[in-house]
Every structure is written in C-alpha cells, then in structure tokens.
Design an enzyme around this catalytic site. Structure first.
Site, PDB file in Angstrom:
ATOM      1  N   LEU A  11       0.834  -1.211   0.000  1.00 51.55           N
ATOM      2  CA  LEU A  11       0.000   0.000   0.000  1.00 51.55           C
ATOM      3  C   LEU A  11       0.866   1.258   0.000  1.00 51.55           C
ATOM      4  O   LEU A  11       0.596   2.234   0.682  1.00 51.55           O
ATOM      5  CB  LEU A  11      -0.941  -0.026   1.217  1.00 51.55           C
ATOM      6  CG  LEU A  11      -1.867  -1.245   1.278  1.00 51.55           C
ATOM      7  CD1 LEU A  11      -2.543  -1.359   2.635  1.00 51.55           C
ATOM      8  CD2 LEU A  11      -2.911  -1.179   0.172  1.00 51.55           C
ATOM      9  N   GLY A  15       0.133   1.362  -4.629  1.00 48.84           N
ATOM     10  CA  GLY A  15      -0.903   0.482  -4.069  1.00 48.84           C
ATOM     11  C   GLY A  15      -1.923   1.241  -3.228  1.00 48.84           C
ATOM     12  O   GLY A  15      -3.126   0.958  -3.290  1.00 48.84           O
ATOM     13  N   SER A 115       0.709   1.744 -15.369  1.00 51.47           N
ATOM     14  CA  SER A 115       1.346   3.048 -15.561  1.00 51.47           C
ATOM     15  C   SER A 115       0.387   4.146 -15.115  1.00 51.47           C
ATOM     16  O   SER A 115      -0.811   4.049 -15.329  1.00 51.47           O
ATOM     17  CB  SER A 115       1.695   3.260 -17.044  1.00 51.47           C
ATOM     18  OG  SER A 115       2.352   4.493 -17.216  1.00 51.47           O
ATOM     19  N   LYS A 167       4.781  -3.419 -20.572  1.00 48.76           N
ATOM     20  CA  LYS A 167       5.125  -2.312 -19.665  1.00 48.76           C
ATOM     21  C   LYS A 167       6.630  -2.030 -19.714  1.00 48.76           C
ATOM     22  O   LYS A 167       7.060  -0.873 -19.637  1.00 48.76           O
ATOM     23  CB  LYS A 167       4.680  -2.648 -18.231  1.00 48.76           C
ATOM     24  CG  LYS A 167       5.053  -1.587 -17.190  1.00 48.76           C
ATOM     25  CD  LYS A 167       4.247  -0.324 -17.386  1.00 48.76           C
ATOM     26  CE  LYS A 167       4.676   0.897 -16.608  1.00 48.76           C
ATOM     27  NZ  LYS A 167       5.316   0.795 -15.348  1.00 48.76           N
ATOM     28  N   HIS A 170       7.207  -0.030 -22.733  1.00 46.77           N
ATOM     29  CA  HIS A 170       6.690   1.315 -22.408  1.00 46.77           C
ATOM     30  C   HIS A 170       7.749   2.097 -21.632  1.00 46.77           C
ATOM     31  O   HIS A 170       8.037   3.260 -21.916  1.00 46.77           O
ATOM     32  CB  HIS A 170       5.399   1.152 -21.597  1.00 46.77           C
ATOM     33  CG  HIS A 170       4.922   2.354 -20.852  1.00 46.77           C
ATOM     34  ND1 HIS A 170       5.521   2.804 -19.692  1.00 46.77           N
ATOM     35  CD2 HIS A 170       3.895   3.204 -21.092  1.00 46.77           C
ATOM     36  CE1 HIS A 170       4.881   3.870 -19.257  1.00 46.77           C
ATOM     37  NE2 HIS A 170       3.896   4.139 -20.082  1.00 46.77           N
ATOM     38  N   ASN A 171       8.358   1.449 -20.658  1.00 42.45           N
ATOM     39  CA  ASN A 171       9.348   2.158 -19.842  1.00 42.45           C
ATOM     40  C   ASN A 171      10.636   2.421 -20.616  1.00 42.45           C
ATOM     41  O   ASN A 171      11.288   3.439 -20.402  1.00 42.45           O
ATOM     42  CB  ASN A 171       9.635   1.377 -18.561  1.00 42.45           C
ATOM     43  CG  ASN A 171       8.554   1.617 -17.519  1.00 42.45           C
ATOM     44  OD1 ASN A 171       7.464   2.074 -17.848  1.00 42.45           O
ATOM     45  ND2 ASN A 171       8.844   1.316 -16.281  1.00 42.45           N
ATOM     46  N   GLU A 174       9.871   5.401 -22.426  1.00 46.61           N
ATOM     47  CA  GLU A 174       9.906   6.507 -21.434  1.00 46.61           C
ATOM     48  C   GLU A 174      11.358   6.999 -21.227  1.00 46.61           C
ATOM     49  O   GLU A 174      11.621   8.201 -21.205  1.00 46.61           O
ATOM     50  CB  GLU A 174       9.314   5.949 -20.146  1.00 46.61           C
ATOM     51  CG  GLU A 174       9.301   6.812 -18.926  1.00 46.61           C
ATOM     52  CD  GLU A 174       8.727   6.018 -17.733  1.00 46.61           C
ATOM     53  OE1 GLU A 174       7.566   5.572 -17.805  1.00 46.61           O
ATOM     54  OE2 GLU A 174       9.451   5.831 -16.736  1.00 46.61           O
TER      55      GLU A 174
HETATM   56  O1  LIG Z   1       6.825   2.511 -14.240  1.00 50.26           O
HETATM   57  C1  LIG Z   1       7.174   3.643 -14.067  1.00 50.26           C
HETATM   58  C2  LIG Z   1       6.627   4.770 -14.872  1.00 50.26           C
HETATM   59  O2  LIG Z   1       5.971   4.317 -16.004  1.00 50.26           O
HETATM   60  C3  LIG Z   1       8.223   3.893 -13.056  1.00 50.26           C
HETATM   61  O3  LIG Z   1       8.108   5.139 -12.527  1.00 50.26           O
HETATM   62  C4  LIG Z   1       9.495   3.593 -13.724  1.00 50.26           C
HETATM   63  O4  LIG Z   1       9.641   2.191 -13.747  1.00 50.26           O
HETATM   64  C5  LIG Z   1      10.712   4.153 -13.089  1.00 50.26           C
HETATM   65  O5  LIG Z   1      11.762   3.432 -13.663  1.00 50.26           O
HETATM   66  P1  LIG Z   1      13.248   3.843 -13.477  1.00 50.26           P
HETATM   67  O6  LIG Z   1      13.469   3.892 -11.975  1.00 50.26           O
HETATM   68  O7  LIG Z   1      14.030   2.737 -14.104  1.00 50.26           O
HETATM   69  O8  LIG Z   1      13.426   5.181 -14.123  1.00 50.26           O
END
Ligand SMILES: O=C(CO)[C@H](O)[C@H](O)COP(=O)(O)O
Length: 295
Positions: A11, A15, A115, A167, A170-171, A174
């Site tokens: 949590l 969570g 996300s 995911k 996706h990251n 990112e």
């Molecule tokens: O899932 C996320 C966003 O989509 C997390 O914030 C991300 O995994 C952070 O990753 P890292 O610490 O490798 O920058």
C-alpha cells in the site's frame, strides 16, 4: 457493475492510491502492508482468511525478491480456484515462473503492467495485462475501476508475461523520450541566442509534434526550479531499461535510442570517467595532445 472483493498487498505510493480508486468504484478492498499504519489487517494470513473464496489478490510490491517472497507465501495460503495478480514492475520472465508455481496448485496468475504514477488516483491507471482469458476475464471489474475513462488505457496483451513485457517496452520508450527532452533542454541552455529556455519548452506544449505528458511534467519541473539548480545530475534506474535492452539482444532488434538513454544514466553516476581517462591517455600517446591532471 459487479461489485468484487479484492485483497491488495503493498500500500505504498501506487498500491495505496489504487486501493482508494477501486473503493471509489464500489468494490471492497482489504489491504495488507508491512507498515501497520497503512494496513487494514495484521498479516497476510489474516488477509487471506478475511476474503471469501474464490479469492482475488493483487500484489503491488517491489519487483524481484519482495514479489517472489509474497508469491511464495500466497502459494502456501491460497487454494485452487483463487487468482493472484502481480501489478508491480516485475520482469516478464518472473511471471512465467510464478504462473507455473501457482498453477501447479490450481491458482490462477495474471501479470499487469501499471502506468500512471502518483497521478493515477485522479486520472486512472493504464493497464497492460497478460494471462489466460479465464483469469483475466474474472478481473474485469477491477480493471474497469482502475483504468482511465474512455476507450483506451487497457489491453489484454497476450499470454502470461505479455503485460509486463509491454510495460517494460513502455518504460524503455519513457527512458528515450526523457533523454531526448533532457538533451534538447541542455542544448537550448548552452546556446547564447536563446534567452528563455523554459518558455521555449512551455510553447511546445501545444500544437507541436513533440507535445506530451512528459513535456508537461518537464515544464512543471522548470516552474519549480527554472535551471534545475537544486538537483544533482544523477539518475538511478529500477531495471526495466536494462531488461528492454536484454530483450532487444535476444530478439536481434536494434534499439539505439533506448540503449543510449540507459547508458546516459550510468554515465551520470560517475564523478570522473575512467574511459575518458583512457581516451585522453591515447590521444596524448599518439598525438601528444594535451591532457588535464586528475584533481
Ligand atoms: O513505471 C514507471 C513509470 O511508467 C516507473 O516510474 C518507472 O519504472 C521508473 O523506472 P526507473 O526507476 O528505471 O526510471
């Protein structure tokens, strides 16, 4: 809407907000966290005992060891017909292992890449889900509660592991997007001709090809600290960029942008670059080029 009962383990920032959003949708959530201030029950055993079978338990704890130990404990506590969802940022290969371990006892397993970060409570969480249709279908009311309003933000991406694989990619994206904004910002700062870099970033928020939520967040960060003077240029990583690059190698897919963005984070952790010492030494050896002394 079918009201469901859900057990939620973990949590923290994610969570805790997810518990709130699922409750707001009218479902019953019993949460367990090691921190008694956050927890609705005193132990995992109590959580499992409070849920009526067949149970659904969503795990939202850090990837790796913590997730493995929760899955192991649940394997001992749950019964055939129950379902476990891993909504943390687990490596997709762990999902296959967890599905096999739990499946041997008739317990279903679903992986969910989530996300939305700290904004998810308000805006909803994008969900990338992997698993057998029968288990995924059972979770639909919970997925509906968590996902953003509108037609997008939820996908049953494929078999077990597909949610976390999606995911992970996706990251990886990112990482590369953040790196591109960061490089553009540094170049604008370095140029004499541009007098207000923050306003250039702000102007890009509408009408441009590169507008995005990450760009909006960059503007928010610059509004808090225009030259980012309060921060050190140091970036950690939690593993997903590394796994993305490993998956690219396994599949022989070239990922130059994502790989470079991961390596840029590694470089950020060095006060001095050992490899650049070697470059300097070699330039000096072959060409007598000047070097700087170590401090
Ligand atoms: O899932 C996320 C966003 O989509 C997390 O914030 C991300 O995994 C952070 O990753 P890292 O610490 O490798 O920058």
């Amino acid at each position: 809407m079918t009201a469901m009962e859900l057990g939620l383990i973990g949590l923290g920032k994610m969570g805790g907000n997810m518990r709130e959003r699922i409750r707001q949708a009218g479902h019953t959530v019993i949460g367990y966290d090691r921190d008694p201030e956050l927890s609705d029950v005193g132990s995992l055993t109590e959580l499992v005992g409070r849920l009526e079978g067949p149970r659904v338990i969503w795990v939202m704890v850090p990837a790796g060891g913590p997730t493995q130990s929760v899955v192991d404990e649940l394997g001992d506590l749950l019964e055939a017909g129950d379902t476990v969802v891993d909504g943390g940022n687990s490596r997709w290969t762990d999902d296959e292992k967890h599905a096999e371990e739990l499946g041997a006892q008739g317990i279903g397993f679903v992986d969910a890449g989530v996300s939305g970060g700290v904004w998810g409570l308000e805006n909803g969480y994008a969900l990338m889900v992997g698993g057998d249709k029968e288990h995924v279908d059972r979770l639909q009311p919970i997925f509906e509660a968590l996902k953003p309003e509108g037609p997008y933000g939820y996908v049953h991406a494929g078999r077990v592991g597909a949610g976390h694989f999606s995911k992970m990619v996706h990251n990886g994206i990112e990482y590369a997007m953040m790196q591109a904004y960061a490089e553009g910002w540094e170049l604008l700062q370095a140029a004499d001709s541009v007098t207000d870099v923050r306003e250039v970033f702000r102007s890009w928020q509408q009408g441009t090809v590169i507008r995005s939520w990450l760009l909006d967040l960059a503007v928010d960060a610059l509004d808090e600290d225009e030259y980012l003077e309060k921060l050190r240029g140091y970036a950690q990583d939690s593993g997903e960029g590394r796994w993305t690059v490993e998956a690219a190698i396994d599949n022989a897919v070239p990922l130059p942008a994502i790989t470079a963005s991961l390596f840029a984070r590694f470089a950020s952790r060095q006060d001095d670059s050992p490899q650049m010492k070697m470059i300097a030494a070699l330039r000096n050896q072959f060409g007598g080029h000047s070097v700087e002394s170590a401090k």
